[in-house]
Motif scaffolding. Structure first.
Motif, PDB file in Angstrom:
ATOM      1  N   ASP A  14     -32.719  30.094 -48.787  1.00 49.01           N
ATOM      2  CA  ASP A  14     -31.642  31.058 -49.012  1.00 49.01           C
ATOM      3  C   ASP A  14     -31.203  31.563 -47.633  1.00 49.01           C
ATOM      4  O   ASP A  14     -31.838  32.245 -46.959  1.00 49.01           O
ATOM      5  CB  ASP A  14     -31.973  32.092 -49.917  1.00 49.01           C
ATOM      6  CG  ASP A  14     -30.880  32.988 -50.360  1.00 49.01           C
ATOM      7  OD1 ASP A  14     -29.860  32.786 -49.755  1.00 49.01           O
ATOM      8  OD2 ASP A  14     -31.057  33.761 -51.186  1.00 49.01           O
ATOM      9  N   GLY A  15     -30.139  31.271 -47.219  1.00 46.34           N
ATOM     10  CA  GLY A  15     -29.417  31.651 -46.045  1.00 46.34           C
ATOM     11  C   GLY A  15     -29.052  33.003 -46.272  1.00 46.34           C
ATOM     12  O   GLY A  15     -28.466  33.788 -45.039  1.00 46.34           O
ATOM     13  N   ASP A  16     -28.695  33.770 -47.436  1.00 47.69           N
ATOM     14  CA  ASP A  16     -28.398  35.225 -47.442  1.00 47.69           C
ATOM     15  C   ASP A  16     -29.537  36.116 -47.494  1.00 47.69           C
ATOM     16  O   ASP A  16     -29.510  37.239 -47.571  1.00 47.69           O
ATOM     17  CB  ASP A  16     -27.555  35.400 -48.711  1.00 47.69           C
ATOM     18  CG  ASP A  16     -26.295  34.627 -48.579  1.00 47.69           C
ATOM     19  OD1 ASP A  16     -25.856  34.502 -47.606  1.00 47.69           O
ATOM     20  OD2 ASP A  16     -25.847  34.205 -49.774  1.00 47.69           O
ATOM     21  N   TYR A  22     -34.780  32.592 -44.445  1.00 47.59           N
ATOM     22  CA  TYR A  22     -33.513  32.524 -43.635  1.00 47.59           C
ATOM     23  C   TYR A  22     -33.771  31.549 -42.761  1.00 47.59           C
ATOM     24  O   TYR A  22     -32.589  30.874 -42.215  1.00 47.59           O
ATOM     25  CB  TYR A  22     -33.345  33.727 -43.126  1.00 47.59           C
ATOM     26  CG  TYR A  22     -32.239  34.120 -42.171  1.00 47.59           C
ATOM     27  CD1 TYR A  22     -30.923  33.882 -42.903  1.00 47.59           C
ATOM     28  CD2 TYR A  22     -32.361  34.125 -40.941  1.00 47.59           C
ATOM     29  CE1 TYR A  22     -29.707  33.823 -41.910  1.00 47.59           C
ATOM     30  CE2 TYR A  22     -31.487  34.113 -39.994  1.00 47.59           C
ATOM     31  CZ  TYR A  22     -30.016  34.162 -40.653  1.00 47.59           C
ATOM     32  OH  TYR A  22     -29.294  34.213 -39.464  1.00 47.59           O
ATOM     33  N   GLN A  29     -29.983  23.761 -42.323  1.00 46.57           N
ATOM     34  CA  GLN A  29     -28.391  23.755 -41.911  1.00 46.57           C
ATOM     35  C   GLN A  29     -27.928  22.765 -40.672  1.00 46.57           C
ATOM     36  O   GLN A  29     -27.209  22.100 -40.454  1.00 46.57           O
ATOM     37  CB  GLN A  29     -27.756  25.157 -41.834  1.00 46.57           C
ATOM     38  CG  GLN A  29     -26.150  25.137 -41.701  1.00 46.57           C
ATOM     39  CD  GLN A  29     -25.657  26.500 -41.575  1.00 46.57           C
ATOM     40  OE1 GLN A  29     -26.137  27.328 -40.941  1.00 46.57           O
ATOM     41  NE2 GLN A  29     -24.956  26.833 -42.792  1.00 46.57           N
ATOM     42  N   ARG A  48     -26.345  33.578 -54.160  1.00 47.40           N
ATOM     43  CA  ARG A  48     -25.368  32.704 -54.040  1.00 47.40           C
ATOM     44  C   ARG A  48     -25.968  30.986 -54.136  1.00 47.40           C
ATOM     45  O   ARG A  48     -26.991  30.780 -53.689  1.00 47.40           O
ATOM     46  CB  ARG A  48     -24.516  32.751 -52.720  1.00 47.40           C
ATOM     47  CG  ARG A  48     -23.250  31.845 -52.301  1.00 47.40           C
ATOM     48  CD  ARG A  48     -22.522  32.442 -51.659  1.00 47.40           C
ATOM     49  NE  ARG A  48     -23.333  32.580 -50.095  1.00 47.40           N
ATOM     50  CZ  ARG A  48     -23.170  31.807 -48.967  1.00 47.40           C
ATOM     51  NH1 ARG A  48     -22.184  30.872 -49.131  1.00 47.40           N
ATOM     52  NH2 ARG A  48     -23.718  32.025 -48.027  1.00 47.40           N
ATOM     53  N   ASP A  52     -23.458  25.927 -52.529  1.00 49.40           N
ATOM     54  CA  ASP A  52     -22.351  26.595 -51.692  1.00 49.40           C
ATOM     55  C   ASP A  52     -22.602  27.064 -50.347  1.00 49.40           C
ATOM     56  O   ASP A  52     -21.830  27.028 -49.358  1.00 49.40           O
ATOM     57  CB  ASP A  52     -21.865  27.919 -52.458  1.00 49.40           C
ATOM     58  CG  ASP A  52     -21.523  27.731 -53.922  1.00 49.40           C
ATOM     59  OD1 ASP A  52     -21.007  26.466 -54.085  1.00 49.40           O
ATOM     60  OD2 ASP A  52     -21.344  28.564 -54.711  1.00 49.40           O
ATOM     61  N   GLN A  53     -24.107  27.271 -50.095  1.00 46.39           N
ATOM     62  CA  GLN A  53     -24.209  27.552 -48.758  1.00 46.39           C
ATOM     63  C   GLN A  53     -24.644  26.488 -47.788  1.00 46.39           C
ATOM     64  O   GLN A  53     -24.386  26.751 -46.733  1.00 46.39           O
ATOM     65  CB  GLN A  53     -25.736  28.677 -48.866  1.00 46.39           C
ATOM     66  CG  GLN A  53     -25.764  29.752 -49.630  1.00 46.39           C
ATOM     67  CD  GLN A  53     -27.010  30.263 -49.689  1.00 46.39           C
ATOM     68  OE1 GLN A  53     -27.688  30.306 -48.557  1.00 46.39           O
ATOM     69  NE2 GLN A  53     -27.343  30.751 -50.815  1.00 46.39           N
TER      70      GLN A  53
END
Length: 413
Positions: A14-16, A22, A29, A48, A52-53
């Motif tokens: 999860d990038g959020d 992270y 990515q 999210r 989408d990320q």
């Protein structure tokens, strides 16, 4: 060999988020810019969507049950990850079906979770794979056992990790079959060696890449004055209580002050000790604050004091070093790998009394010597720049993948 087809297994990516999920996201990515990446992950409730990320990446996710995100079970989910067993079965079924349909992957990489307590589903397939960076498993120094809560069910669960590493056949099989094991610090190889797995291919890597560096503030350095900063969750092992106690040994330096940014179960005890020791007027407890305020705290500080004594890695070290802050920390685990003699002061950890005095002596040394403080701050900034960007890490990992694939095929590297 052309562009690699990389299969990534990443529970909770999860990038959020913060922490290991992270860091893993940033790594994945960056990898996707240099290889064709397929990610198998989880769909986290209220988050999210991972697809989408990661636009342009093939993403396959399975939802985690909403019940695991209730207040009552959130800590259990974060630490024990009970859904991992189900996730691993889902991953295994997906890979088996993909291979049966003619899909091929050059290499696989299980990048999270960090803890060495989960048997990888990749062990079931004829695909070379990398595990890690693995972390966790640091023990509590014996002198601190009375002050660290090891009696809770979760802590007892954590205490089984060493036993499982020695006796869990599925866990050991997954480690033995790996083409390479990455660790967040060299101590991970020591854990493997104790478990009879010291023969495995291993490399210690920093789980953090470098982004844009902040503009450094102008810091006024005068002897005897020092702004210490502690950023992190207030739990006993993160060393906030030890830093509070150190302040009691610095009463003759009234211009040495401490700011704490973070909340947690040990915060009340830290505030109580500050009052009892008569140093509350020189300590500011900010609690949990938004990211922009954390950055302002880094900019206002002179020294990052984070003597976490059971820390596998610690992203806050990178943040503080980006801000040009010299570091006071413990000489064990991840901090002992991140911080060197040119960027901070690493302290032995024996007993709470010894540790508090050592922190105080380190703070006194930096308060009395602004020149040393400046040199270590410059060294911290230079060291974190030397860690490389996420793209640097991705390119290095691609070359590592190619070497592992060539070795497996018996081809010259």
């Amino acid at each position: 060999m052309g562009r690699l087809r990389v299969l990534v297994v990443a529970f909770g990516l999860d990038g959020d988020d913060v922490g290991e999920t992270y860091s893993a996201f940033q790594w994945v990515q960056a990898l996707s810019r240099h290889a064709d990446v397929t990610v198998l992950g989880t769909a986290r409730r209220t988050r999210r969507p991972l697809a989408d990320q990661l636009p342009g990446v093939e993403v396959v996710t399975w939802p985690e049950p909403a019940v695991l995100y209730t207040t009552r079970l959130e800590r259990l989910n974060a630490m024990a990850k009970p859904w991992m067993l189900v996730f691993n079965r889902q991953v295994a079924r997906w890979i088996a079906a993909a291979l049966a349909q003619g899909r091929r992957f050059d290499i696989a990489h299980q990048i999270v979770p960090q803890a060495m307590r989960y048997a990888t589903p990749l062990r079931r397939f004829d695909i070379p794979y990398v595990l890690g960076p693995l972390g966790g498993g640091l023990d509590t120094p014996p002198g601190f056992s009375a002050e660290v809560d090891q009696g809770s069910g979760l802590m007892r669960l954590r205490g089984l990790d060493g036993w499982r590493l020695r006796h869990d056949r599925a866990l050991r099989d997954g480690l033995n079959r790996a083409a390479l094991i990455l660790g967040v610090a060299p101590y991970i190889q020591d854990r493997l060696r104790v478990a009879g797995l010291g023969h495995l291919p291993f490399r210690a890597v920093l789980e953090r890449g470098q982004g844009a560096l902040p503009d450094l503030p102008v810091r006024q350095a005068r002897p005897g004055a020092l702004n210490l900063l502690h950023v992190g969750r207030a739990i006993r092992t993160k060393g906030l209580r030890d830093t509070v106690r150190a302040m009691a040994h610095l009463r003759d330096l009234p211009d040495v002050r401490l700011v704490s940014a973070g909340d947690g179960p040990d915060l009340a005890a830290c505030k109580a000790e500050a009052a009892q020791l008569g140093v509350a007027d020189r300590i500011t407890f900010l609690g949990r604050i938004p990211r922009p305020e954390v950055d302002r705290a880094y900019a206002a500080a002179d020294v990052f004091c984070f003597p976490s004594f059971r820390e596998p890695m610690g992203g806050v070290f990178f943040e503080a070093m980006e801000w040009g802050l010299p570091v006071i920390t413990a000489a064990r685990g991840g901090p002992d790998f991140i911080v060197d003699d040119q960027s901070g002061l690493r302290l032995p950890v024996e007993t709470p009394e010894q540790f508090a005095r050592a922190i105080a002596e380190a703070a006194r040394r930096l308060a009395d010597d602004p020149g040393l403080r400046l040199r270590l701050g410059q060294g911290a900034r230079a060291r974190v720049q030397g860690f490389g960007t996420w793209d640097d890490k991705a390119r290095d990992m691609i070359e590592t993948y190619r070497g592992l694939i060539a070795t497996r095929r018996g081809a010259p590297q």
